[in-house]
Structures are given as C-alpha cells and as structure tokens.
Design an enzyme around this catalytic site. Structure first.
Site, mmCIF file in Angstrom:
data_model
loop_
_atom_site.group_PDB
_atom_site.id
_atom_site.type_symbol
_atom_site.label_atom_id
_atom_site.label_comp_id
_atom_site.label_asym_id
_atom_site.label_seq_id
_atom_site.Cartn_x
_atom_site.Cartn_y
_atom_site.Cartn_z
ATOM 1 N N THR A 1 -7.691 24.170 -31.336
ATOM 2 C CA THR A 1 -6.811 23.126 -30.803
ATOM 3 C C THR A 1 -7.086 21.778 -31.448
ATOM 4 O OG1 THR A 1 -6.292 21.889 -28.771
ATOM 5 C CG2 THR A 1 -8.484 22.815 -28.940
ATOM 6 N N ASP A 2 -6.086 20.899 -31.421
ATOM 7 C CA ASP A 2 -6.299 19.538 -31.903
ATOM 8 C C ASP A 2 -7.139 18.704 -30.937
ATOM 9 O OD1 ASP A 2 -4.415 19.256 -29.876
ATOM 10 O OD2 ASP A 2 -2.950 18.161 -31.079
ATOM 11 N N LYS B 1 -14.134 24.366 -26.921
ATOM 12 C CA LYS B 1 -13.448 24.793 -28.134
ATOM 13 C C LYS B 1 -14.119 24.210 -29.378
ATOM 14 C CE LYS B 1 -10.287 26.940 -28.756
ATOM 15 N NZ LYS B 1 -10.200 28.407 -29.069
#
Length: 360
Positions: free
Chosen positions: A132-133, A162
């Site tokens: 994910t960003d 993450k």
C-alpha cells in the site's frame, strides 16, 4: 500454476477472476476467510477446475509448504492482509499477526521451496508482494507524490504492519536472493469491496437511508485506482518486473473524500433516485479518527516507463461502473452485512458526534 494468497478478498478475488478470464493457467487460492474474505466473490468459478480453493492461514508455514510441494507453482502472489485502518486502531494485534508474522511464515516456506527448484525454475520463479501507499506516511498539500524511493513513515498500526512486511520481502531478496517483487498501490475501489471502506459504505448507507459519515472536514485526499486497473498492473509486474524492484501503482486521480461522496450521491440521484430530495442530504460529519493521514498521492511513472502500464479507467468512468455494480448486486451487499459487520459499525461510529453537511 500460480499460488494466490488472500484470493477471496476484495483485490485478490478481482485478480483471480481477471486472471482466469484471460488465461488457462490454474490458480491455487489460499484464504483464511476472515470477515472480509468471501467465497461469494468467486461464485463464477465454483465449477471451474482451473481454480483450486484452500481454506487456510498464511501463518501456517507447514500448510503453505505442503501446498508448494504438492502444486509446484511458478509464482506466489501475496494479497493476504488485514487492511482497514480503523480496525487496526481498535485491534492492532491481528494486523501484526497476519501482516508481519504471516508474511514472514510465507517467505520462509517459499525460500525453502525455491532453494530446491531446478536452476531454470529457480530463475523463473517470482514472489510478488502486494502492499500500500500508506507505508509512506502523509503528504502536505503541495508535496510531490510518493515515489518508490520515498522514505517509509507509517502512521497507523495497519500501515506500520504493512511497512514491516515490505521490509521483510526486501530483506529476503537482498539476503537470500529470493526473486521478489513489491507493488505499492493507492486506494482501490470497484466490485466486491467490503462495505466498511468509504465508497461501498456510502453506497450501502445511501440506499438504506442511513447517515453518510464523513471524518472531520472531509478534505483528506486520496489517489483512487479502479481495481481492474490494479490487477492489470500486477499481471504486468509479474510478467516483466525486475526482481528486487518496487513499483508504485496509482490511478492519477487525487480527490478529497467529501468530493468523492458528493459524486457518489450525484450518480445515485441519477440511477436510483430517492422519493424526495438528494442523497447529499444524508451526509454527516463525524469526529475524525486518530492520526488520520491528510493526503496520499502516487507517482506511477516508473511502472509506465519500465513496464508500459497505465490505468485505463478515469475516476469518472470507474466510479460509475462501481455504483452500477452495487445497484445490480444488492444480494451480495446484504450477504456480507452480517451481525459481525453491524457490530463493527457500532463500535467504530457509535461514539462519534455527528453534524450535518454545512448548508443543510
């Protein structure tokens, strides 16, 4: 054959459906079927011999090792993750267990499997990790978008877990030579999106006459990526990405949350109008969540430059397709809105004071 983890979730199920729509290469689909994993997403594949579903946990290294030995996949694509920021605030432990420990267990099983492959198979093998960003933290209004070299600065238990998984994947490439690929995507939307996230929540609540909750002033900016575009990017990275590399995947669609909700209301007013008034009348502002990142933006030039991928959908085309899908799949929405889901909504929103949209 490929092994997909988390293939009954939102992005994972869209990937599996898209993969088998254009390829006869079989998929082993490993999913724990937590609240967000739904075999209903894969109903179209119920009798398809190319799709082998296995209920299980990526934390179960023995199970994963057995699947690798039995099916001998040429690639692993890791979609399995706890992914909701609000849930990570209320219960961070599950995020560490799945996103950190689970990725570690998956990498360990994969490393042992890969080490025993013949030289040609070893060279062709890939481990693709979907991230994910949010690992990059937050941006100011005038800051340049995230690139693949932006320093990590996660601000929630979800994004921290993450980030840790990304670091493990990187380490296994540099330490052991495992041919890994990592993609960091912006906010996805589209079919089969569990209705705790902004877009499906707003559509479901609007249709059910419920308040449309907006955190704070609603000016948090996200880059929106239609899920089929994301899946196409992943297929391209798997096909031609360079081992050890990271590719940012974005939609080039920065938009404030409040604007997204107003657009959704406008489309619903057109396609499923209320008896009186507009769905905009249901908008309420609620207390913001702790540590809410203000802006995400993805610079997706690397994947376009090196691999020739860019999104097909604009936000305007993608969001209309999304609303149309949800209007056509009321039964799917009802099925996923279980007692557990309703209890979660109560936990997350019951203690937030609400105010109507200014001017209403």
């Amino acid at each position: 054959m490929i092994l997909v983890t988390g293939g009954a979730g939102f992005i994972g199920s869209n990937f599996v459906l898209g993969w088998l729509a254009q390829s006869d290469e079989p998929v082993i689909n490993l999913d724990k079927l937590t609240y967000a994993g739904n075999l209903g997403n894969l109903q179209a594949l119920a009798d398809d011999p190319r799709h082998v579903f296995v209920k299980g946990d990526i934390c179960d290294e023995k199970l994963v090792a057995g699947l690798l030995a039995q099916y001998k996949p040429r690639a692993i694509l890791n979609f399995a993750a706890e992914s909701h920021v609000d849930r990570s605030i209320h219960g961070p432990r599950d995020f560490v267990i799945t996103n950190v420990n689970g990725t570690f267990a998956l990498l360990e099983a994969t490393r042992a499997y890969w080490a025993d492959l013949a030289d040609a198979d070893k060279a062709a093998f890939r481990f693709l990790h979907v991230s994910t960003d949010e690992v990059y933290g937050t941006l100011g209004a005038e800051d340049a978008p995230f690139t693949e070299t932006t320093a990590y600065a996660p601000n929630s238990p979800y994004s921290a877990s993450k980030a840790a998984s990304d670091h493990l994947v990187r380490a296994y490439y540099h330490t052991y030579g495992l041919p890994t690929l990592t993609t960091n995507c912006s906010n996805n939307y589209g079919p089969y999106h569990f209705p705790e996230k902004l877009i499906p929540l707003i559509i479901a609540n609007a249709r059910q006459g419920k308040p449309l909750p907006i955190y704070g002033d609603g000016q948090q900016v996200r880059d929106w990526l239609y899920v089929s575009d994301h899946c196409a990017a992943i297929r391209r990275v798997l096909e031609a990405g360079r081992p050890g590399e990271t590719y940012n995947v974005g939609g080039w669609n920065e938009m404030a949350n409040l604007d997204v909700v107003r657009i959704l209301c406008g489309i619903l007013d057109e396609l499923a109008p209320k008896a009186a008034g507009s769905y905009v009348d249901q908008i309420v502002h609620v207390a913001d969540r702790p540590g809410h990142d203000r802006r995400y933006a993805i610079d997706a030039r690397k994947i376009e430059r090196e691999l020739g991928w860019k999104p097909v959908e604009t936000f305007e085309t993608g969001i209309r397709k999304t609303v149309e899908w949800y209007l056509e799949h009321d039964a799917w929405v009802r099925d996923v809105q279980s007692g557990d889901y309703l209890r979660w909504l109560d936990t997350n929103y019951s203690n937030r004071d609400s105010q109507p949209e200014p001017g209403q």
